[in-house]
Design an enzyme around this catalytic site. Structure first.
Site, PDB file in Angstrom:
ATOM      1  N   HIS A   1       0.949  -1.212  -0.071  1.00  0.00           N
ATOM      2  CA  HIS A   1       0.114   0.175  -0.023  1.00  0.00           C
ATOM      3  C   HIS A   1       0.907   1.235   0.172  1.00  0.00           C
ATOM      4  O   HIS A   1       1.991   1.199   0.628  1.00  0.00           O
ATOM      5  CB  HIS A   1      -0.812   0.149   1.223  1.00  0.00           C
ATOM      6  CG  HIS A   1      -2.078  -0.951   1.402  1.00  0.00           C
ATOM      7  ND1 HIS A   1      -3.107  -0.956   1.758  1.00  0.00           N
ATOM      8  CD2 HIS A   1      -2.112  -2.268   0.389  1.00  0.00           C
ATOM      9  CE1 HIS A   1      -3.815  -1.916   1.738  1.00  0.00           C
ATOM     10  NE2 HIS A   1      -3.368  -2.839   0.871  1.00  0.00           N
TER      11      HIS A   1
ATOM     12  N   CYS B   1      -6.161   2.162   5.813  1.00  0.00           N
ATOM     13  CA  CYS B   1      -6.648   0.802   6.337  1.00  0.00           C
ATOM     14  C   CYS B   1      -5.939   0.508   7.652  1.00  0.00           C
ATOM     15  O   CYS B   1      -5.035   1.147   8.235  1.00  0.00           O
ATOM     16  CB  CYS B   1      -6.665  -0.484   5.332  1.00  0.00           C
ATOM     17  SG  CYS B   1      -4.846  -1.014   5.092  1.00  0.00           S
TER      18      CYS B   1
ATOM     19  N   CYS C   1      -2.209  -0.272   7.410  1.00  0.00           N
ATOM     20  CA  CYS C   1      -1.438   1.104   7.284  1.00  0.00           C
ATOM     21  C   CYS C   1      -1.494   1.773   8.451  1.00  0.00           C
ATOM     22  O   CYS C   1      -0.539   2.595   8.657  1.00  0.00           O
ATOM     23  CB  CYS C   1      -1.946   1.891   5.921  1.00  0.00           C
ATOM     24  SG  CYS C   1      -1.887   1.136   4.412  1.00  0.00           S
TER      25      CYS C   1
ATOM     26  N   GLU D   1       0.632   3.880   1.799  1.00  0.00           N
ATOM     27  CA  GLU D   1       1.197   4.529   3.281  1.00  0.00           C
ATOM     28  C   GLU D   1       2.348   3.560   3.391  1.00  0.00           C
ATOM     29  O   GLU D   1       3.333   4.177   4.247  1.00  0.00           O
ATOM     30  CB  GLU D   1      -0.021   4.201   3.962  1.00  0.00           C
ATOM     31  CG  GLU D   1      -1.300   5.241   3.640  1.00  0.00           C
ATOM     32  CD  GLU D   1      -2.246   4.312   2.719  1.00  0.00           C
ATOM     33  OE1 GLU D   1      -3.590   4.640   2.943  1.00  0.00           O
ATOM     34  OE2 GLU D   1      -1.792   3.498   2.018  1.00  0.00           O
TER      35      GLU D   1
END
Length: 179
Positions: free
Chosen positions: A79, A109, A112, A81
């Site tokens: 991801h 999420c 993250c 992040e």
């Protein structure tokens, strides 16, 4: 910015969830860094990744930026992040990013948020909410969970329309046309 009532407020810790509701509530720095996160999201989308971007800033200086890369890296943790926080930690030569701000085009999420908490990020600024997986106040609120040992101030809604449009445009292009 105004303090919003709801799951993000905790009178006992003094932590507040901040929502940018008026143009004057958004700082020039927030606009600038979110525009950079949007650029990273756009680049991710051009590579066929879900178009989410992130930038990590410390004392007004960019430490790192990244877009989603789960497909290209064959990595479910790829991801934006997480990738930006990993790169920022490497650049700062420490796993703790105390005082840093994480800008993300979409509400982080659970994974993250976990990485941001472990990195001791001070503030998260995100664009649009994620009603199916948001863990910074929408579905879960890990930023202000009293069971955890770190709190993160969250500012939501910066360039929310542009962030949502980037995602919507990406998914519209992949859906079959309706009869």
């Amino acid at each position: 910015m105004r303090s919003a009532a709801g799951p993000g407020d905790d009178a006992s810790t003094g932590t507040r969830r901040l929502f940018a509701t008026a143009p004057e509530a958004v700082t020039d720095a927030d606009r600038h860094w979110m525009a950079e996160a949007l650029r990273e999201g756009q680049r991710a989308g051009e590579r066929g990744e879900i178009p989410i971007g992130a930038v990590v800033v410390l004392d007004g200086v960019e430490l790192a930026r990244a877009g989603n890369a789960t497909i290209a890296e064959r990595d479910p943790s790829g991801h934006a992040e997480v990738r930006a926080l990993r790169a920022a930690a490497a650049k700062a030569d420490t796993h703790r990013l105390v005082g840093s701000v994480l800008y993300a085009t979409v509400e982080p999420c659970v994974m993250c948020m976990g990485v941001a908490i472990q990195a001791r990020v001070a503030r998260i600024v995100y664009g649009c909410t994620d009603p199916k997986g948001g863990a910074a106040g929408t579905l879960y609120d890990l930023a202000d969970d009293p069971r955890l040992n770190h709190r993160i101030v969250v500012t939501a809604g910066i360039e929310a329309d542009a962030c949502a449009e980037l995602l919507q445009r990406f998914f519209r292009a992949r859906r079959p046309p309706r009869p």
